[in-house]
Design a protein around this motif. Structure first.
Motif, short mmCIF file in Angstrom:
data_model
loop_
_atom_site.label_atom_id
_atom_site.label_comp_id
_atom_site.label_asym_id
_atom_site.label_seq_id
_atom_site.Cartn_x
_atom_site.Cartn_y
_atom_site.Cartn_z
N ALA A 1 0.93 -0.95 -0.07
CA ALA A 1 0.35 0.16 0.08
C ALA A 1 0.67 1.05 -0.21
CB ALA A 1 -1.01 -0.49 0.92
N SER A 2 0.33 2.07 -0.86
CA SER A 2 0.95 3.50 -0.86
C SER A 2 -0.17 4.29 -1.08
CB SER A 2 1.45 3.67 -1.81
OG SER A 2 0.64 3.48 -3.23
N ILE A 3 0.20 5.36 0.32
CA ILE A 3 -0.33 6.39 0.97
C ILE A 3 -0.57 7.92 0.04
CG2 ILE A 3 -1.27 8.58 2.93
CD1 ILE A 3 -0.91 5.00 3.42
N GLU A 4 -1.94 8.11 -0.59
CA GLU A 4 -1.43 9.52 -1.82
C GLU A 4 -2.74 10.20 -0.92
OE1 GLU A 4 -2.17 7.42 -5.46
OE2 GLU A 4 -0.20 6.36 -5.06
N GLY A 5 -2.91 11.69 -0.85
CA GLY A 5 -3.34 12.61 -0.36
C GLY A 5 -4.45 12.11 1.01
N GLY A 6 -3.59 11.56 1.77
CA GLY A 6 -5.08 11.00 3.43
C GLY A 6 -5.28 9.93 2.63
N GLU A 7 -5.84 8.80 1.19
CA GLU A 7 -6.33 8.10 0.57
C GLU A 7 -5.23 7.01 0.73
OE1 GLU A 7 -10.09 10.23 -1.74
OE2 GLU A 7 -8.26 9.12 -2.85
N ILE A 8 -5.50 5.63 0.10
CA ILE A 8 -4.42 4.66 0.21
C ILE A 8 -4.85 3.91 -1.40
CG2 ILE A 8 -3.69 1.98 1.09
CD1 ILE A 8 -5.74 3.08 3.77
N ARG A 9 -3.57 3.63 -2.10
CA ARG A 9 -3.23 2.60 -2.62
C ARG A 9 -3.06 1.94 -2.17
NH1 ARG A 9 -4.64 3.69 -8.10
NH2 ARG A 9 -4.90 5.88 -7.76
N LEU A 10 -3.74 0.20 -3.06
CA LEU A 10 -3.83 -0.89 -2.57
C LEU A 10 -3.09 -2.11 -3.58
CD1 LEU A 10 -3.53 -2.98 0.00
CD2 LEU A 10 -5.97 -3.16 -0.04
N LEU B 1 -1.17 7.10 9.92
CA LEU B 1 -1.07 7.72 8.13
C LEU B 1 -2.35 8.61 7.40
CD1 LEU B 1 1.08 4.76 6.98
CD2 LEU B 1 1.60 6.81 8.33
N VAL B 2 -3.50 8.30 7.74
CA VAL B 2 -4.72 8.88 7.57
C VAL B 2 -6.73 8.64 8.60
CG1 VAL B 2 -4.49 7.43 5.08
CG2 VAL B 2 -5.50 6.29 6.83
N PRO B 3 -7.10 9.50 8.28
CA PRO B 3 -8.16 9.82 8.90
C PRO B 3 -9.14 8.56 8.34
CG PRO B 3 -8.05 11.03 7.03
CD PRO B 3 -7.12 10.75 6.57
N SER B 4 -10.09 8.19 9.53
CA SER B 4 -11.26 7.67 9.14
C SER B 4 -12.54 8.43 9.13
CB SER B 4 -11.15 6.78 10.24
OG SER B 4 -12.54 5.62 10.43
N PRO B 5 -13.74 7.84 8.27
CA PRO B 5 -13.48 6.62 6.90
C PRO B 5 -11.95 7.08 5.94
CG PRO B 5 -15.34 8.09 6.50
CD PRO B 5 -14.97 8.63 7.81
N VAL B 6 -11.42 6.19 5.24
CA VAL B 6 -10.83 6.53 4.45
C VAL B 6 -10.71 5.60 3.41
CG1 VAL B 6 -9.46 4.06 5.23
CG2 VAL B 6 -8.24 6.45 4.08
N THR B 7 -10.28 6.30 2.08
CA THR B 7 -11.03 5.69 0.85
C THR B 7 -9.91 5.00 0.49
OG1 THR B 7 -12.48 6.97 -0.05
CG2 THR B 7 -11.21 6.28 -1.74
N VAL B 8 -9.87 3.56 -0.23
CA VAL B 8 -8.38 2.83 -0.43
C VAL B 8 -9.04 2.10 -1.66
CG1 VAL B 8 -8.07 0.17 0.21
CG2 VAL B 8 -8.98 1.28 1.87
N HIS B 9 -8.18 2.57 -2.95
CA HIS B 9 -7.99 2.44 -4.07
C HIS B 9 -7.48 1.03 -4.44
CE1 HIS B 9 -10.09 6.69 -5.11
NE2 HIS B 9 -9.23 6.34 -3.82
N LEU B 10 -8.24 0.05 -5.26
CA LEU B 10 -7.83 -1.34 -5.47
C LEU B 10 -7.82 -1.05 -7.14
CD1 LEU B 10 -9.83 -2.02 -3.15
CD2 LEU B 10 -8.24 -3.41 -3.28
N PRO B 11 -6.95 -1.71 -7.66
CA PRO B 11 -7.24 -2.02 -9.32
C PRO B 11 -8.39 -1.98 -10.05
CG PRO B 11 -5.69 -3.44 -8.29
CD PRO B 11 -6.18 -3.08 -7.30
N GLY B 12 -9.63 -3.19 -9.18
CA GLY B 12 -11.08 -2.88 -9.62
C GLY B 12 -12.27 -1.60 -8.88
#
Length: 271
Positions: A189-198, A227-238
């Motif tokens: 995972a990487s953190i991008e602008g308070g969101e997660i890319r996974l 590293l992020v606030p809750s709720p957080v958006t997690v971006h997956l390939p789909g």
């Protein structure tokens, strides 16, 4: 014997769902599961999901069993839980091998109460005691992961660029490391602008377009590290999921689920 099924997906993580509630259980040997999941000679899926009556003594409305495409039965699948919520059509509680979860369908998907995360080394489980936050272990450039059990076990590596990791190569190495006696799901995972890319290498399924429990475990690990606030958006390939969690509470996952098609198959064709 003709068996009806529903093909569904959550962000491209796809399932064959067999609704066997109020019916005799089916003999689900690993070879038969692999044959159904085969994308060239079977129906094709990442996971086979079987709905059954709740076991005696359970307070849940029904039971959900989860089989990866390699034939192995696993404890939890967040994307499948959203698909089942849409299929069931009303709020319910579901017994899984990873614990009881709560489902609430919505117009284009569902919200799922995934229960409370577990962090103890023996709850993951690991082969020997260690702190599961910033673990003192590493595989090549992947170092100091967190481990979280959210019904099934995950290890999470925070990196500068999740897309740059050769997860198809290193994922199975970590999955089968002796440190993890029940194998492990591998998240980068990487953190991008308070969101997660996974991206996720799923135990028994390989690289998939989305992993709901992986999104939950990674969000929890990121929240524990602040590293992020809750709720957080997690971006997956789909696509994206929203994960909410507060220390001491349960995880709430919200996202889409889609029905692809329905059909039937001859049970003995996949013996």
């Amino acid at each position: 014997m003709r068996i009806p099924f529903v093909k569904m997906h959550g962000l491209g993580n796809d399932f064959v769902i067999l609704d066997r509630r109020s019916q005799e259980p089916l003999p689900l040997e690993p070879g038969r599961v692999r044959a159904i999941a085969n994308r060239h000679q079977g129906i094709g899926c990442d996971q086979l999901i079987v709905l059954e009556d709740a076991p005696d003594g359970s307070q849940a409305d029904f039971r959900m069993r989860i089989f990866n495409s390699d034939g192995g039965e696993v404890e939890a699948c967040g994307n499948a839980a959203r698909a089942v919520a849409r299929l069931h059509g009303e709020p319910c509680t579901v017994d899984t091998s990873g614990g009881v979860i709560g489902l609430e369908p919505a117009s284009s998907g569902a919200a799922v109460d995934m229960g409370a995360p577990r962090f103890g080394w023996d709850e993951i489980p690991l082969d020997h005691p260690m702190d599961t936050q910033r673990m003192p272990v590493g595989w090549e450039e992947l170092e100091a992961p967190d481990a979280v059990n959210v019904g099934n076990p995950h290890v999470i590596f925070f990196v500068d660029d999740a897309e740059a990791v050769d997860l198809g190569r290193i994922g199975p190495v970590i999955e089968q490391d002796p440190l993890f006696p029940e194998r492990i799901n591998v998240n980068v995972a990487s953190i991008e602008g308070g969101e997660i890319r996974l991206r996720v290498w799923e135990r028994g399924a390989g690289l998939t377009k989305a992993c709901g429990t992986g999104a939950c475990a990674t969000a929890v690990a990121a929240l524990r590290r602040k590293l992020v606030p809750s709720p957080v958006t997690v971006h997956l390939p789909g696509g994206a999921l929203e994960i909410a969690w507060e220390q001491g509470g349960t995880i709430r996952m919200t996202g889409p689920a889609t029905e692809s098609f329905r059909g039937t198959f001859e049970w003995d064709d996949f013996a």
